[in-house]
Design a protein around this motif. Sequence first.
Motif, PDB file in Angstrom:
ATOM      1  N   GLY A   1       0.808  -1.110   0.026  1.00 21.80           N
ATOM      2  CA  GLY A   1       0.115  -0.022  -0.039  1.00 21.80           C
ATOM      3  C   GLY A   1       0.927   1.193  -0.048  1.00 21.80           C
ATOM      4  N   ARG A   2       2.137   1.104  -0.145  1.00 20.46           N
ATOM      5  CA  ARG A   2       3.194   2.291  -0.403  1.00 20.46           C
ATOM      6  C   ARG A   2       3.816   2.244  -1.714  1.00 20.46           C
ATOM      7  NH1 ARG A   2       4.397   4.198   4.515  1.00 20.46           N
ATOM      8  NH2 ARG A   2       3.529   3.356   6.498  1.00 20.46           N
ATOM      9  N   PRO A   3       3.274   2.955  -2.558  1.00 20.86           N
ATOM     10  CA  PRO A   3       2.237   3.646  -2.402  1.00 20.86           C
ATOM     11  C   PRO A   3       0.756   3.200  -2.702  1.00 20.86           C
ATOM     12  CG  PRO A   3       3.204   4.055  -4.763  1.00 20.86           C
ATOM     13  CD  PRO A   3       3.851   3.171  -3.809  1.00 20.86           C
ATOM     14  N   LEU A   4      -0.394   3.724  -2.705  1.00 20.77           N
ATOM     15  CA  LEU A   4      -1.577   3.248  -2.789  1.00 20.77           C
ATOM     16  C   LEU A   4      -2.256   4.139  -3.761  1.00 20.77           C
ATOM     17  CD1 LEU A   4      -4.097   1.197  -2.273  1.00 20.77           C
ATOM     18  CD2 LEU A   4      -4.703   2.589  -0.419  1.00 20.77           C
TER      19      LEU A   4
ATOM     20  N   THR B   1       3.554  -1.694  -4.254  1.00 21.28           N
ATOM     21  CA  THR B   1       2.553  -0.749  -4.821  1.00 21.28           C
ATOM     22  C   THR B   1       1.362  -1.380  -5.050  1.00 21.28           C
ATOM     23  OG1 THR B   1       4.779   0.180  -5.903  1.00 21.28           O
ATOM     24  CG2 THR B   1       2.541   0.450  -6.972  1.00 21.28           C
ATOM     25  N   ALA B   2       0.292  -0.502  -4.815  1.00 22.98           N
ATOM     26  CA  ALA B   2      -1.011  -0.964  -4.907  1.00 22.98           C
ATOM     27  C   ALA B   2      -2.172  -0.154  -5.439  1.00 22.98           C
ATOM     28  CB  ALA B   2      -1.648  -1.417  -3.539  1.00 22.98           C
ATOM     29  N   VAL B   3      -3.072  -0.683  -6.254  1.00 23.26           N
ATOM     30  CA  VAL B   3      -4.175   0.095  -6.832  1.00 23.26           C
ATOM     31  C   VAL B   3      -5.417  -0.477  -6.418  1.00 23.26           C
ATOM     32  CG1 VAL B   3      -5.192   0.510  -9.138  1.00 23.26           C
ATOM     33  CG2 VAL B   3      -2.519   0.106  -8.758  1.00 23.26           C
ATOM     34  N   LEU B   4      -6.225   0.513  -5.895  1.00 22.55           N
ATOM     35  CA  LEU B   4      -7.511   0.189  -5.467  1.00 22.55           C
ATOM     36  C   LEU B   4      -8.536   0.783  -6.288  1.00 22.55           C
ATOM     37  CD1 LEU B   4      -8.986  -0.823  -2.730  1.00 22.55           C
ATOM     38  CD2 LEU B   4      -9.471   1.506  -2.168  1.00 22.55           C
ATOM     39  N   ALA B   5      -9.498   0.251  -6.779  1.00 22.95           N
ATOM     40  CA  ALA B   5     -10.783   0.952  -7.022  1.00 22.95           C
ATOM     41  C   ALA B   5     -11.999   0.597  -6.354  1.00 22.95           C
ATOM     42  CB  ALA B   5     -10.839   0.436  -8.825  1.00 22.95           C
TER      43      ALA B   5
ATOM     44  N   GLY C   1     -17.682  -3.244  -3.148  1.00 21.49           N
ATOM     45  CA  GLY C   1     -16.633  -4.258  -3.046  1.00 21.49           C
ATOM     46  C   GLY C   1     -15.135  -3.623  -2.772  1.00 21.49           C
ATOM     47  N   LEU C   2     -14.190  -4.622  -2.518  1.00 26.51           N
ATOM     48  CA  LEU C   2     -12.983  -4.176  -2.331  1.00 26.51           C
ATOM     49  C   LEU C   2     -12.104  -4.869  -3.785  1.00 26.51           C
ATOM     50  CD1 LEU C   2     -10.361  -4.394   0.602  1.00 26.51           C
ATOM     51  CD2 LEU C   2      -9.788  -5.743  -1.745  1.00 26.51           C
ATOM     52  N   TYR C   3     -11.523  -3.950  -4.443  1.00 24.13           N
ATOM     53  CA  TYR C   3     -10.990  -4.477  -5.606  1.00 24.13           C
ATOM     54  C   TYR C   3      -9.575  -3.682  -5.605  1.00 24.13           C
ATOM     55  CZ  TYR C   3     -15.843  -4.621  -6.593  1.00 24.13           C
ATOM     56  OH  TYR C   3     -17.113  -4.763  -6.571  1.00 24.13           O
ATOM     57  N   LEU C   4      -8.507  -4.697  -5.306  1.00 23.80           N
ATOM     58  CA  LEU C   4      -7.128  -4.402  -4.713  1.00 23.80           C
ATOM     59  C   LEU C   4      -6.249  -4.981  -5.658  1.00 23.80           C
ATOM     60  CD1 LEU C   4      -5.448  -2.619  -2.948  1.00 23.80           C
ATOM     61  CD2 LEU C   4      -5.458  -4.688  -1.179  1.00 23.80           C
ATOM     62  N   SER C   5      -5.174  -4.455  -6.371  1.00 23.62           N
ATOM     63  CA  SER C   5      -4.118  -5.219  -6.912  1.00 23.62           C
ATOM     64  C   SER C   5      -2.977  -4.761  -6.269  1.00 23.62           C
ATOM     65  CB  SER C   5      -4.084  -5.069  -8.404  1.00 23.62           C
ATOM     66  OG  SER C   5      -5.353  -5.586  -8.987  1.00 23.62           O
ATOM     67  N   VAL C   6      -1.835  -5.613  -6.042  1.00 30.28           N
ATOM     68  CA  VAL C   6      -0.577  -5.315  -5.308  1.00 30.28           C
ATOM     69  C   VAL C   6       0.501  -5.874  -6.201  1.00 30.28           C
ATOM     70  CG1 VAL C   6       0.675  -5.616  -3.263  1.00 30.28           C
ATOM     71  CG2 VAL C   6      -1.663  -5.504  -3.192  1.00 30.28           C
ATOM     72  N   VAL C   7       1.411  -4.929  -6.502  1.00 27.98           N
ATOM     73  CA  VAL C   7       2.639  -5.533  -7.318  1.00 27.98           C
ATOM     74  C   VAL C   7       3.470  -6.289  -6.290  1.00 27.98           C
ATOM     75  CG1 VAL C   7       4.914  -4.780  -8.565  1.00 27.98           C
ATOM     76  CG2 VAL C   7       2.654  -3.288  -8.911  1.00 27.98           C
TER      77      VAL C   7
END
Length: 248
Positions: free
Chosen positions: A20-23, A48-52, A72-78
């Motif tokens: 989540g750094r960065p998010l 590094t994360a992306v939330l929509a 909903g939670l939609y999260l992708s993390v590198v």
Amino acid sequence: MTRRPDLGALIADLPTARFGRPLFVHESVPSTNDLARRLAEEGAGEGTAVLALEQTRGRGRLGRSWASPPGGLYLSVVLRPRLPPARWPLLSLAVALGAASGAAEASRQQVMLKWPNDLVTSGAKVGGILLEAAADHAVAGIGINASSPPAALPPWGGVLGVALPPLLRAVLVHVEQSVDLVYAEAGQVLDRWRARCLTLGRHVRVLGAEVVEGVAEDIDGDGALVVRTHSGARRIVAGDVSVREAVG
Ligand code: BTN
């Protein structure tokens, strides 16, 4: 209309080292996995994360779509895997374990795992993981029906019933811990997985390259499901599992 969740305080106060750094937060995107993959290709570091708040073309496993309405939670993390490629499937188990632990903490409910990476509460699937791998990185996509409108979900989908900010925080914290643990001591992740897994000890039917039926005996050191069939033990590396009655 769904109120936009206030994520400012969470971002300012996130107790993680990398995740989540960065998010990056978006209102609506086709798929957070696509954005995270682009960031990874540009050199973004692990975590590094992306939330929509909504996805218009959310993807699930095995080429399926993933219903992604607001709520909903939609999260992708590198991820920058520190494991040999043959062991990358363990990452998907580690992310599922972390997501289930976070979902359990935030919702104060029991959240079980169904192999390979479904999050299940009260018999209904409330979340899943889509790990997409490239040569030097992977993207872990996490979808959880936090407070999604049930009518927008498929018939087998359940809702966790929790607000997005505390769920997001708990998921980032637990997924980071779980990924760190898989790098350091993968056996511990597997032990924790087995303890949370509702598939083991049950009659299962696995739909993959072929249909395999038998008793789910174990998850092996590479994360494969071991099924005892009439003709011996079979290692399943991918597929869709339906769980039947408990054995014995
Ligand atoms: C599954 O089929 O169980 C996996 C579902 C994974 C959905 C998540 S939501 C965030 C990320 N973006 C996507 O398009 N898919 C994953």
